[in-house]
Structure formats: structure tokens, C-alpha cells
Design a protein around this motif. Sequence first.
Motif, mmCIF file in Angstrom:
data_model
loop_
_atom_site.group_PDB
_atom_site.id
_atom_site.type_symbol
_atom_site.label_atom_id
_atom_site.label_comp_id
_atom_site.label_asym_id
_atom_site.label_seq_id
_atom_site.Cartn_x
_atom_site.Cartn_y
_atom_site.Cartn_z
ATOM 1 N N UNK A 1 23.399 -5.564 -4.053
ATOM 2 C CA UNK A 1 22.499 -4.894 -3.108
ATOM 3 C C UNK A 1 23.308 -4.211 -2.009
ATOM 4 N N UNK A 2 24.325 -4.895 -1.512
ATOM 5 C CA UNK A 2 25.146 -4.329 -0.436
ATOM 6 C C UNK A 2 25.888 -3.071 -0.897
ATOM 7 N N UNK A 3 26.461 -3.113 -2.096
ATOM 8 C CA UNK A 3 27.184 -1.951 -2.613
ATOM 9 C C UNK A 3 26.238 -0.760 -2.833
ATOM 10 N N UNK A 4 25.059 -1.019 -3.372
ATOM 11 C CA UNK A 4 24.095 0.063 -3.597
ATOM 12 C C UNK A 4 23.619 0.657 -2.273
ATOM 13 N N UNK A 5 23.410 -0.194 -1.279
ATOM 14 C CA UNK A 5 22.957 0.262 0.033
ATOM 15 C C UNK A 5 24.001 1.171 0.694
ATOM 16 N N UNK A 6 25.261 0.755 0.686
ATOM 17 C CA UNK A 6 26.317 1.553 1.318
ATOM 18 C C UNK A 6 26.498 2.898 0.614
ATOM 19 N N UNK A 7 26.393 2.894 -0.704
ATOM 20 C CA UNK A 7 26.542 4.133 -1.471
ATOM 21 C C UNK A 7 25.428 5.122 -1.136
ATOM 22 N N UNK A 8 24.194 4.624 -1.030
ATOM 23 C CA UNK A 8 23.062 5.502 -0.728
ATOM 24 C C UNK A 8 23.075 5.953 0.729
ATOM 25 N N UNK A 9 23.564 5.107 1.631
ATOM 26 C CA UNK A 9 23.640 5.507 3.034
ATOM 27 C C UNK A 9 24.589 6.681 3.231
ATOM 28 N N UNK A 10 25.680 6.692 2.472
ATOM 29 C CA UNK A 10 26.603 7.827 2.547
ATOM 30 C C UNK A 10 25.956 9.093 1.991
ATOM 31 N N UNK A 11 25.173 8.944 0.931
ATOM 32 C CA UNK A 11 24.541 10.096 0.285
ATOM 33 C C UNK A 11 23.456 10.709 1.158
ATOM 34 N N UNK A 12 22.672 9.852 1.830
ATOM 35 C CA UNK A 12 21.522 10.345 2.599
ATOM 36 C C UNK A 12 21.777 10.332 4.105
ATOM 37 N N UNK A 13 23.037 10.372 4.507
ATOM 38 C CA UNK A 13 23.333 10.415 5.937
ATOM 39 C C UNK A 13 22.722 11.683 6.539
ATOM 40 N N UNK A 14 22.101 11.589 7.733
ATOM 41 C CA UNK A 14 21.453 12.767 8.341
ATOM 42 C C UNK A 14 22.371 13.968 8.492
ATOM 43 N N UNK A 15 23.659 13.740 8.686
ATOM 44 C CA UNK A 15 24.587 14.868 8.812
ATOM 45 C C UNK A 15 24.741 15.625 7.501
ATOM 46 N N UNK A 16 24.386 14.963 6.390
ATOM 47 C CA UNK A 16 24.507 15.595 5.073
ATOM 48 C C UNK A 16 23.159 16.066 4.547
ATOM 49 N N UNK B 1 0.837 -1.204 0.000
ATOM 50 C CA UNK B 1 0.000 0.000 0.000
ATOM 51 C C UNK B 1 0.866 1.245 0.000
ATOM 52 N N UNK B 2 1.975 1.173 0.697
ATOM 53 C CA UNK B 2 2.840 2.349 0.743
ATOM 54 C C UNK B 2 3.469 2.648 -0.604
ATOM 55 N N UNK B 3 3.497 1.639 -1.480
ATOM 56 C CA UNK B 3 4.015 1.845 -2.826
ATOM 57 C C UNK B 3 5.524 2.004 -2.883
ATOM 58 N N UNK B 4 6.242 1.517 -1.879
ATOM 59 C CA UNK B 4 7.695 1.623 -1.849
ATOM 60 C C UNK B 4 8.301 0.388 -2.498
ATOM 61 N N UNK B 5 8.918 0.578 -3.620
ATOM 62 C CA UNK B 5 9.581 -0.515 -4.304
ATOM 63 C C UNK B 5 11.026 -0.576 -3.819
ATOM 64 N N UNK B 6 11.364 -1.635 -3.108
ATOM 65 C CA UNK B 6 12.683 -1.730 -2.505
ATOM 66 C C UNK B 6 13.784 -1.787 -3.553
ATOM 67 N N UNK B 7 13.510 -2.424 -4.681
ATOM 68 C CA UNK B 7 14.530 -2.512 -5.726
ATOM 69 C C UNK B 7 14.799 -1.130 -6.334
ATOM 70 N N UNK B 8 13.730 -0.380 -6.616
ATOM 71 C CA UNK B 8 13.906 0.966 -7.148
ATOM 72 C C UNK B 8 14.520 1.883 -6.104
ATOM 73 N N UNK B 9 14.186 1.663 -4.834
ATOM 74 C CA UNK B 9 14.733 2.487 -3.760
ATOM 75 C C UNK B 9 16.255 2.347 -3.684
ATOM 76 N N UNK B 10 16.742 1.127 -3.866
ATOM 77 C CA UNK B 10 18.184 0.890 -3.826
ATOM 78 C C UNK B 10 18.835 1.048 -5.194
ATOM 79 N N UNK B 11 18.026 1.180 -6.229
ATOM 80 C CA UNK B 11 18.573 1.348 -7.567
ATOM 81 C C UNK B 11 19.181 0.083 -8.141
ATOM 82 N N UNK B 12 18.601 -1.069 -7.814
ATOM 83 C CA UNK B 12 19.095 -2.348 -8.312
ATOM 84 C C UNK B 12 17.979 -3.053 -9.059
#
Length: 298
Positions: A72-87, A52-63
Motif C-alpha cells: 500500500x505504501x509503495x503504491x501510494x508514493x508512486x501515485x502521489x508523484x504521478x498526480x502531484x499538483x505541479x504536474x 455512497x461516493x463509490x470510491x473504492x480505496x483499493x482500486x484507487x491505489x491499485x492494490x
Amino acid sequence: MPLSVVSICQISVPIASQVHGRFDTNKPMSRWRQRCSVTRCCYNRRAEGRARAGKNYYELLGVSVDSNAQEIKEAYRKLQKKYHPDIAGQKGHEHTLLLNEAYKVLMRDDLRRDYDASVGHQRVRHETNYSGLSYSSWKGPLRPHALFVDENACIGCRECTHHASNTFEMDEALGCARVKEQYGDDDQNIEVSVDSCPVNCIHWVDREELAVLEFLIQPQPKEGYGVFGGGWERPANVFMAANSFSKQLKQQAGTPRNARATVDEETPAQAEARANASMKIKMERISRLWNWVNEILG
């Protein structure tokens, strides 16, 4: 003593929408004309909440849907650095929570299987059976829109077959209706059959999307795991499955045919290593044969 029986399954049926004006198939329509909002018992609440939330996990991680754990692990780590709360601030904090949930689900095989089933992902293994042709036939010239029955939502009320028997038919084995001939009846009967559906499982879709939808709604063999194998399955949300399936087809269509040959081409270093390994195997065989002869003659 009288007993009162209370059903544990409650189905909320939306009121059929009223259509005003004359039926016109050439009039611009929304992509999906109707949506089904049937509440079912015995379902996975957590998985349905994600759908219902319409969140596609594959599109969210870009895989892609068929990506492996390392991708999946490489995409996750890359996005975590980009969207870190400090940034990224508070917005980044909310996004990292979604990334954590997606990573947790896709990295576990059991959770990933449940997620794929809940959002209706079809893996590439089914693409070999896809012909690109729709199951229903057409009466007269092709039109921009076509009729499609979401068999997951159909309750087998037979209202559509009663009003437009040349367009719809019942699958007695599965207990649901489907379209056998597009525009097999006159426009007025089709309009009545669509509006009489109590669960809004009949949809107007683009003609180009009909073949994918009708292919995915067909039950497919289910993968077996131990003693709990076999059976049949189909996507819980056929519309989300169609979007994902169409993207996979486009990605494959854009891949050059000789791409695999280029990847598998042997480099000079690989050729040398293969030759050395072959020579080593031959020398070991000769050595074993020589030792065997010495033992006999000795």
C-alpha cells in the motif's frame, strides 16, 4: 400527564415503482433493477458517506484487498508523484486528497476493518467455503436473469411470500425473506411480489452473478478481538462485495498452479546457507555434550 414519544429511527421508504406493459423475463434489463434507499439509525455516517461516493480505496491505489502495508505504501508514493499538483494541476490536487484519505484508512488496522465492513469487502479467508453453486433452486430451464433478495434491506414485511409463496420464503431466525426457488410461481405473481416490496429489496440480477450474491449475503463468522469477539457479519453492500469477490476469483483462476512452487524453489545460495546453519547447530550440540562430559569426569 401525557407523555409524547418521539422515535429516533426514521426510515424513508421509497414509493414502489410502477411497471407498465407485460412482464417479460427475456427483455433486456439493467444490471440491478431496483435499489434500496432505507435510512437507518445507529450507523457510521462517515463510512456510509464513502460507500455512497463509490470510491473504492483499493482500486484507487491499485492494490488488492489482501495487500499488506508495504504494498500500500509503495503504491501510494508512486501515485502521489504521478498526480502531484505541479504536474497534474487542479485535477491532480483533488486526486491527491483522495489518495491521502485512502492511505490513511488502509494503513490503520482499525480504520481498515471499518472500511472493509462499510463497503462489504470479503477477504480471501471465505473463498474456501465458496462452491460456485447458488442456494436457490430452479424451476424449469435456466433463464438469463434471476431473483435475489438483499437481506440487509429486507424489513420482513412478508409481501413477497404472500404473493409468490413458491418462489420466496421467510427466514424466521433472521427476520428476512429470500428466494428458495427461481420462477417457482407464474410470471404475473412474481411481478406482483416484486412491485409490492415497500423497500425495493428484490432485485433482478444476471444468472452468472447469482451464486456469488447468495453466498456473500449469508452471515459469516466474525473475527474476534479481545473480549469483543465472536458473532456473525455480512457485507453492508452485497453488490460491491460481489464485484470485489469476483475479481479475486478471476485473479486466482489466472494464477498458474505451479506458481507457488516456482517461488519456493531454493536457490544455490539458500541451500549453502541452510547447510551451514545445520552444521553450526550440530557443532553446538556436540560442544555442549563435550562440556557436560568434562564436568562429570572433572
